[in-house]
Write a protein that holds these residues in place. Structure first.
Motif, PDB file in Angstrom:
ATOM      1  N   GLU A 290     120.176   9.033 144.749  1.00 53.32           N
ATOM      2  CA  GLU A 290     120.047   8.059 143.591  1.00 53.32           C
ATOM      3  C   GLU A 290     120.048   8.743 142.124  1.00 53.32           C
ATOM      4  OE1 GLU A 290     116.755   5.524 144.069  1.00 53.32           O
ATOM      5  OE2 GLU A 290     117.108   5.303 146.363  1.00 53.32           O
ATOM      6  N   SER A 291     120.487   8.138 141.197  1.00 56.44           N
ATOM      7  CA  SER A 291     120.517   8.606 139.861  1.00 56.44           C
ATOM      8  C   SER A 291     119.261   9.219 139.417  1.00 56.44           C
ATOM      9  CB  SER A 291     120.779   7.406 138.723  1.00 56.44           C
ATOM     10  OG  SER A 291     122.150   6.951 139.039  1.00 56.44           O
ATOM     11  N   GLN A 292     118.144   8.698 139.495  1.00 59.19           N
ATOM     12  CA  GLN A 292     116.746   9.398 138.941  1.00 59.19           C
ATOM     13  C   GLN A 292     116.585  10.654 139.707  1.00 59.19           C
ATOM     14  OE1 GLN A 292     117.138   6.415 140.514  1.00 59.19           O
ATOM     15  NE2 GLN A 292     115.324   5.898 141.857  1.00 59.19           N
ATOM     16  N   ASP A 293     117.152  10.865 140.893  1.00 65.12           N
ATOM     17  CA  ASP A 293     116.925  11.990 141.891  1.00 65.12           C
ATOM     18  C   ASP A 293     117.967  13.228 141.465  1.00 65.12           C
ATOM     19  OD1 ASP A 293     114.630  10.945 142.769  1.00 65.12           O
ATOM     20  OD2 ASP A 293     116.191  10.136 144.510  1.00 65.12           O
ATOM     21  N   LYS A 294     118.953  12.984 140.835  1.00 65.01           N
ATOM     22  CA  LYS A 294     120.199  14.078 140.657  1.00 65.01           C
ATOM     23  C   LYS A 294     119.606  15.212 140.118  1.00 65.01           C
ATOM     24  CE  LYS A 294     124.231  12.282 139.340  1.00 65.01           C
ATOM     25  NZ  LYS A 294     125.331  11.777 138.664  1.00 65.01           N
ATOM     26  N   PHE A 295     118.804  15.050 138.928  1.00 66.04           N
ATOM     27  CA  PHE A 295     118.554  16.495 138.309  1.00 66.04           C
ATOM     28  C   PHE A 295     117.607  17.255 138.967  1.00 66.04           C
ATOM     29  CE2 PHE A 295     115.566  19.155 135.858  1.00 66.04           C
ATOM     30  CZ  PHE A 295     116.830  19.848 135.032  1.00 66.04           C
ATOM     31  N   LYS A 296     116.643  16.678 139.773  1.00 66.72           N
ATOM     32  CA  LYS A 296     115.840  17.343 140.694  1.00 66.72           C
ATOM     33  C   LYS A 296     116.638  18.170 141.883  1.00 66.72           C
ATOM     34  CE  LYS A 296     112.804  14.499 142.568  1.00 66.72           C
ATOM     35  NZ  LYS A 296     111.928  13.512 143.640  1.00 66.72           N
ATOM     36  N   VAL A 297     117.414  17.482 142.413  1.00 65.67           N
ATOM     37  CA  VAL A 297     118.312  18.172 143.403  1.00 65.67           C
ATOM     38  C   VAL A 297     118.964  19.250 143.021  1.00 65.67           C
ATOM     39  CG1 VAL A 297     120.011  17.905 145.133  1.00 65.67           C
ATOM     40  CG2 VAL A 297     118.302  15.991 144.872  1.00 65.67           C
ATOM     41  N   LEU A 298     119.611  18.932 141.760  1.00 63.09           N
ATOM     42  CA  LEU A 298     120.329  20.202 140.990  1.00 63.09           C
ATOM     43  C   LEU A 298     119.527  21.299 140.866  1.00 63.09           C
ATOM     44  CD1 LEU A 298     122.889  21.325 139.452  1.00 63.09           C
ATOM     45  CD2 LEU A 298     121.968  20.222 137.347  1.00 63.09           C
ATOM     46  N   ARG A 299     118.296  20.959 140.167  1.00 60.91           N
ATOM     47  CA  ARG A 299     117.262  22.122 139.933  1.00 60.91           C
ATOM     48  C   ARG A 299     117.055  22.883 141.143  1.00 60.91           C
ATOM     49  NH1 ARG A 299     112.376  19.636 138.085  1.00 60.91           N
ATOM     50  NH2 ARG A 299     112.052  19.676 140.541  1.00 60.91           N
ATOM     51  N   ASN A 300     116.922  22.330 142.224  1.00 61.07           N
ATOM     52  CA  ASN A 300     116.484  22.981 143.505  1.00 61.07           C
ATOM     53  C   ASN A 300     117.707  23.613 144.084  1.00 61.07           C
ATOM     54  OD1 ASN A 300     113.811  22.196 143.573  1.00 61.07           O
ATOM     55  ND2 ASN A 300     114.272  20.000 144.400  1.00 61.07           N
ATOM     56  N   ILE A 301     118.840  23.249 143.909  1.00 68.08           N
ATOM     57  CA  ILE A 301     120.072  23.962 144.355  1.00 68.08           C
ATOM     58  C   ILE A 301     120.100  25.102 143.455  1.00 68.08           C
ATOM     59  CG2 ILE A 301     122.434  24.018 144.355  1.00 68.08           C
ATOM     60  CD1 ILE A 301     122.356  20.898 145.072  1.00 68.08           C
ATOM     61  N   VAL A 302     119.991  25.057 142.252  1.00 64.61           N
ATOM     62  CA  VAL A 302     120.108  26.382 141.482  1.00 64.61           C
ATOM     63  C   VAL A 302     119.237  27.455 141.772  1.00 64.61           C
ATOM     64  CG1 VAL A 302     120.032  27.225 139.035  1.00 64.61           C
ATOM     65  CG2 VAL A 302     121.345  25.051 139.808  1.00 64.61           C
ATOM     66  N   GLN A 303     118.202  26.963 142.088  1.00 67.86           N
ATOM     67  CA  GLN A 303     116.950  28.009 142.348  1.00 67.86           C
ATOM     68  C   GLN A 303     116.763  28.571 143.822  1.00 67.86           C
ATOM     69  OE1 GLN A 303     113.497  25.473 140.967  1.00 67.86           O
ATOM     70  NE2 GLN A 303     113.595  26.404 139.043  1.00 67.86           N
ATOM     71  N   GLN A 304     117.895  27.911 144.527  1.00 69.54           N
ATOM     72  CA  GLN A 304     117.989  28.637 146.012  1.00 69.54           C
ATOM     73  C   GLN A 304     118.207  29.970 145.927  1.00 69.54           C
ATOM     74  OE1 GLN A 304     120.569  25.804 148.088  1.00 69.54           O
ATOM     75  NE2 GLN A 304     118.807  25.168 149.133  1.00 69.54           N
ATOM     76  N   LYS A 305     118.083  30.864 146.929  1.00 63.88           N
ATOM     77  CA  LYS A 305     118.528  32.521 146.971  1.00 63.88           C
ATOM     78  C   LYS A 305     119.860  32.577 147.056  1.00 63.88           C
ATOM     79  CE  LYS A 305     114.040  34.248 148.650  1.00 63.88           C
ATOM     80  NZ  LYS A 305     113.261  34.894 149.812  1.00 63.88           N
ATOM     81  N   ASP A 306     120.456  31.790 147.912  1.00 64.54           N
ATOM     82  CA  ASP A 306     122.053  32.197 147.986  1.00 64.54           C
ATOM     83  C   ASP A 306     122.707  31.486 146.840  1.00 64.54           C
ATOM     84  OD1 ASP A 306     121.531  29.524 148.552  1.00 64.54           O
ATOM     85  OD2 ASP A 306     122.991  29.301 150.312  1.00 64.54           O
ATOM     86  N   ALA A 307     122.174  30.837 146.116  1.00 64.92           N
ATOM     87  CA  ALA A 307     122.851  30.174 144.846  1.00 64.92           C
ATOM     88  C   ALA A 307     123.071  31.463 143.653  1.00 64.92           C
ATOM     89  CB  ALA A 307     122.259  28.969 144.304  1.00 64.92           C
ATOM     90  N   LYS A 308     123.899  32.333 143.948  1.00 65.12           N
ATOM     91  CA  LYS A 308     123.746  33.746 143.048  1.00 65.12           C
ATOM     92  C   LYS A 308     124.621  33.380 141.781  1.00 65.12           C
ATOM     93  CE  LYS A 308     123.597  36.511 147.024  1.00 65.12           C
ATOM     94  NZ  LYS A 308     122.174  36.478 146.899  1.00 65.12           N
ATOM     95  N   SER A 309     125.649  32.370 141.918  1.00 62.41           N
ATOM     96  CA  SER A 309     126.360  32.188 140.455  1.00 62.41           C
ATOM     97  C   SER A 309     126.891  30.721 140.568  1.00 62.41           C
ATOM     98  CB  SER A 309     127.811  33.068 140.633  1.00 62.41           C
ATOM     99  OG  SER A 309     128.464  32.964 139.766  1.00 62.41           O
ATOM    100  N   VAL A 310     126.483  29.902 139.648  1.00 68.24           N
ATOM    101  CA  VAL A 310     126.654  28.344 140.011  1.00 68.24           C
ATOM    102  C   VAL A 310     127.219  27.617 138.655  1.00 68.24           C
ATOM    103  CG1 VAL A 310     125.310  26.185 140.281  1.00 68.24           C
ATOM    104  CG2 VAL A 310     124.517  28.252 141.268  1.00 68.24           C
ATOM    105  N   ILE A 311     128.427  27.011 138.927  1.00 70.89           N
ATOM    106  CA  ILE A 311     128.921  26.327 138.004  1.00 70.89           C
ATOM    107  C   ILE A 311     128.751  24.833 138.003  1.00 70.89           C
ATOM    108  CG2 ILE A 311     130.969  25.581 136.790  1.00 70.89           C
ATOM    109  CD1 ILE A 311     132.383  28.194 137.440  1.00 70.89           C
ATOM    110  N   VAL A 312     128.114  24.074 137.135  1.00 64.79           N
ATOM    111  CA  VAL A 312     127.734  22.544 137.345  1.00 64.79           C
ATOM    112  C   VAL A 312     128.764  21.816 136.477  1.00 64.79           C
ATOM    113  CG1 VAL A 312     126.037  20.887 136.915  1.00 64.79           C
ATOM    114  CG2 VAL A 312     125.349  23.071 137.688  1.00 64.79           C
TER     115      VAL A 312
END
Length: 441
Positions: A290-312
């Motif tokens: 849902e639209s209101q959850d998108k940023f929360k999911v993005l922030r958690n993805i970027v903070q994952q250990k395997d997310a070493k280099s991310v382009i949004v």
């Protein structure tokens, strides 16, 4: 998108009389048909030092009879076997044929046309007098980042060739670029259309000696409304019988086909399908969120250990600005690439991303076309692209150079309707799923 009627110009008849050239002595233009491909080594380095075994179904650069100085740069870059677009196009381009190529970014098309240019210029040195501001080869690309990337690749591949490469882009100091152009004889110019016309209008560059013309990402030129400018540039170069023309595009629309008929002579057509690029090395996920959850999911993805280099990726400048500011407030060190950011700052940001100083970039599609960085672990489509081809370009930022990568796309009530067109472009069904619980916390 530019008006299709603008693209139905009369057949190109070569350069008309150009008042910018009045009073300037020109060296004679050679007809480029039938020119040879002789190597002219002489450097202490020997191709014998660069051993690459023959392998069934693969074309080695050794097999193409390239100049040894160019082979030295290819060896330094670690290139051993041609990519599909290189193997399909180089045998033709090295013989002087015009080529129109359908290929996405990340397929090796840049190296294909650069190798062609370097080998041709080395094999055909000009003996007569030359003048400042007269490039022998011209590469036009739609975005500043892409021009900078092509220039960097050219300097890497050609570092032993002794040829001068100059990049011309808007948003940077005109005088500094002019100083580089005028400091030595220029062999190869890489430019955006608008800035190139600035130089031509001020009589700081002359295109009537161009032997090889490359038009890169022609479809993006069309989308961005640059085709009228490109037409003016092409008319300033020699007739198509007296130059070699290479045109690359991710798609072949009717407008693009019509332009190739005007600009090329008996071209060889090479097509590399996007499926071989988009799906082999990229794990594609679509999260129904849902639209209101998108940023929360993005922030958690970027903070994952395997997310070493991310382009949004987002579709609009204001959206990228908002995402950038929210990520910074969340304590995430990130950068932003969009058309509203000054070019010198965009260049610094991209370099920081390449150097690993920042692990996250937020970008629009136009700025994202120039991001060629190995080792990008994740691409996140915060908003689905409105043009299906842009999806392929976006996810092509990861899974490069033989590595694997992850693409995560958010589909919400506002843009999920765009998925069928993307699937049609890919030729495959995308599995949609709910985000894992840890990303919703």
């Amino acid at each position: 998108m530019s008006n299709p009627s603008e693209n139905a110009a009369p057949q190109e008849n070569g350069a008309p009389e150009n008042t910018a050239n009045s009073g300037r002595k020109s060296s004679s233009q050679r007809n480029r048909r039938g020119r040879g491909n002789k190597a002219s080594g002489g450097a202490p380095w020997s191709v014998a030092q660069f051993e690459v075994p023959e392998e069934a179904g693969k074309t080695r650069f050794h097999d193409l009879d390239l100049d040894e100085r160019l082979m030295h740069g290819i060896a330094d870059a670690g290139f051993k076997y041609c990519s599909p677009i290189q193997a399909a196009s180089l045998p033709h381009t090295l013989r002087g044929n015009d080529v129109i190529g359908k290929a996405q970014t990340g397929t090796g098309k840049t190296a294909a046309f650069l190798i062609t240019i370097f080998n041709d210029l080395l094999a055909n040195p000009i003996e007569e007098e030359r003048y400042a501001g007269e490039p022998r080869a011209l590469i036009i690309a739609p975005t500043r980042e892409l021009v900078v990337q092509i220039g960097d690749d050219a300097r890497q591949l050609g570092k032993h060739c002794g040829l001068n490469v100059v990049t011309l882009i808007g948003g940077m100091d005109y005088q500094k670029q002019l100083d580089r152009l005028a400091s030595d004889l220029v062999d190869i110019v890489v430019a955006t259309p608008g800035r190139l016309l600035d130089f031509e209008n001020r009589r700081d560059i002359y295109l009537d000696q161009v032997e090889l013309l490359v038009i890169d990402e022609a479809d993006r030129m069309l989308d961005m409304g640059f085709i009228p400018q490109v037409k003016r540039i092409v008319r300033s170069t020699p007739k198509k019988t007296h130059r070699q023309t290479l045109l690359f595009s991710a798609t072949f629309t009717e407008d693009i086909i019509r332009l190739t008929e005007q600009w090329t002579l008996d071209p060889v057509r090479v097509e590399i399908e996007p499926e071989s690029v988009a799906t082999d090395t990229v794990d594609q996920k679509v999260y129904l969120v849902e639209s209101q959850d998108k940023f929360k999911v993005l922030r958690n993805i970027v903070q994952q250990k395997d997310a070493k280099s991310v382009i949004v990726f987002a579709n609009r400048r204001d959206e990228t600005r908002r995402l950038f500011e929210r990520l910074c407030k969340s304590g995430i060190k990130c950068g932003i690439l969009s058309g509203e950011i000054p070019q010198n700052k965009r260049s610094r940001t991209l370099q920081q991303f390449k150097d690993g100083e920042i692990a996250c970039l937020v970008a629009t599609d136009v700025a994202g076309r120039g991001i060629h960085v190995d080792g990008v672990s994740h691409v996140v489509n915060y908003t689905l692209p409105e043009e299906p081809e842009d999806y392929v370009h976006r996810i092509g930022r990861t899974g490069r150079a033989g590595a694997t990568g992850t693409s995560i796309s958010f589909a919400c009530e506002d843009d999920a309707f765009l998925l069928p067109a993307i699937e049609a472009e890919l030729g495959m069904k995308l599995n949609c799923e709910q985000p894992p619980e840890e990303l919703l916390g």
